[in-house]
Design a protein around this motif. Structure first.
Motif, mmCIF file in Angstrom:
data_model
loop_
_atom_site.group_PDB
_atom_site.id
_atom_site.type_symbol
_atom_site.label_atom_id
_atom_site.label_comp_id
_atom_site.label_asym_id
_atom_site.label_seq_id
_atom_site.Cartn_x
_atom_site.Cartn_y
_atom_site.Cartn_z
ATOM 1 N N HIS B 63 0.844 -1.192 0.000
ATOM 2 C CA HIS B 63 0.000 0.000 0.000
ATOM 3 C C HIS B 63 0.885 1.249 0.000
ATOM 4 O O HIS B 63 1.669 1.452 0.923
ATOM 5 C CB HIS B 63 -0.921 -0.001 1.222
ATOM 6 N N LEU B 79 -10.220 -6.797 0.438
ATOM 7 C CA LEU B 79 -10.043 -5.698 -0.516
ATOM 8 C C LEU B 79 -11.368 -5.064 -0.891
ATOM 9 O O LEU B 79 -11.419 -3.912 -1.313
ATOM 10 C CB LEU B 79 -9.334 -6.207 -1.775
ATOM 11 N N PHE B 82 -12.263 -1.578 0.217
ATOM 12 C CA PHE B 82 -11.586 -0.400 -0.324
ATOM 13 C C PHE B 82 -12.373 0.200 -1.478
ATOM 14 O O PHE B 82 -13.043 -0.508 -2.241
ATOM 15 C CB PHE B 82 -10.185 -0.770 -0.840
ATOM 16 N N LYS B 83 -12.254 1.516 -1.602
ATOM 17 C CA LYS B 83 -12.837 2.187 -2.774
ATOM 18 C C LYS B 83 -11.763 2.330 -3.856
ATOM 19 O O LYS B 83 -12.058 2.271 -5.040
ATOM 20 C CB LYS B 83 -13.356 3.564 -2.348
ATOM 21 N N ASN B 84 -10.550 2.544 -3.411
ATOM 22 C CA ASN B 84 -9.405 2.653 -4.319
ATOM 23 C C ASN B 84 -8.232 1.892 -3.708
ATOM 24 O O ASN B 84 -8.138 1.779 -2.485
ATOM 25 C CB ASN B 84 -8.971 4.111 -4.512
ATOM 26 N N LEU B 85 -7.329 1.416 -4.558
ATOM 27 C CA LEU B 85 -6.107 0.772 -4.084
ATOM 28 C C LEU B 85 -4.918 1.480 -4.731
ATOM 29 O O LEU B 85 -4.833 1.555 -5.961
ATOM 30 C CB LEU B 85 -6.091 -0.704 -4.483
#
Lengths: 80, 163
Positions: B63, B79, B82-85
């Motif tokens: 990350h 995962l 999460f909205k974005n990675l």
């Protein structure tokens, strides 16, 4: 709009405004002109080569200063 | 080492549903701005997250936004929160975004994409109109700078098409 040796010419006022706006942002449109002569995959290849150079120069800067000059370490203000 | 094609090849090999967006999409259209990360809009459905894990799992993904750069949890269920990675991998940085400002989430982004053939690798790329719209919607100075250059490219392409 017509392409001429050494670049493009346009009688389109909005195109000229767009060019001026890009120039005001500091874009070197001669590079853009050149990139538009390449295929997308050639542009990608050229970009990745440029990124490798940027990465190497950045690493050299960090090696020289001992820290990332984009994020210099905070120093305590001198006490009187 | 910069290896955009290799990252995209990985995503294709594992049948990840994604659309190339951001600076790298701009590069394909002719932008001169150098970008350090590969931005893709992807479906964050569990099935696609599992494919992402398969595609990137052995590239030491970490990350990026966390100062300690912890390893990406290779659990697709985790995962899903999460909205974005934002990841660093051994092949470079990749940002996986579930939606794009000014355009929408993956289905909309996919609808407004075109197919690009890069040395035999076919990938979806956000179309130029929406790419400019997205940059303007984000609105940071670097996005507005990128939008200004892409606008020149768009008008030039439009001029060529109407000649």
């Amino acid at each position: 709009m017509v392409m001429k040796a050494g670049g493009w010419e346009s009688s389109d006022a909005s195109y000229e405004q767009a060019r001026q706006a890009a120039l005001d942002f500091g874009i070197d449109l001669s590079i853009t002109d050149y990139l538009l002569t390449l295929t997308p995959e050639q542009r990608l290849e050229r970009h990745d080569q440029a990124l490798e150079l940027v990465t190497a120069l950045r690493q050299a800067g960090m090696d020289y200063y001992g820290f990332d000059p984009r994020n210099p370490p905070q120093t305590e203000p001198a006490r009187s | 080492m910069a290896s955009t094609l290799e990252i995209l090849r990985r995503l294709n090999q594992h049948e990840v549903e994604y659309v190339l967006v951001g600076g790298m999409a701009g590069v394909l259209y002719g932008s001169s701005l150098v970008t350090e990360d590969v931005d893709v809009c992807a479906s964050f459905e569990p099935k696609n997250l599992a494919r992402i894990v398969s595609a990137l799992g052995d590239l030491n993904p970490r990350h990026r936004m966390n100062p300690n750069h912890p390893p990406m949890d290779l659990n697709a269920v985790e995962l899903a929160g999460f909205k974005n990675l934002y990841l660093i991998t051994d092949l470079g940085q990749i940002d996986l975004l579930s939606e794009i400002s000014g355009v929408g989430s993956y289905p909309e982004v996919s609808r407004y994409s075109i197919a690009a053939n890069l040395k035999g690798l076919v990938c979806k790329v956000l179309d130029l109109d929406r790419l400019i719209r997205a940059r303007r919607a984000v609105g940071r100075p670097k996005d507005l700078q990128a939008a200004a250059e892409l606008e020149v490219i768009r008008r030039r392409l439009k001029g060529q098409a109407t000649k």
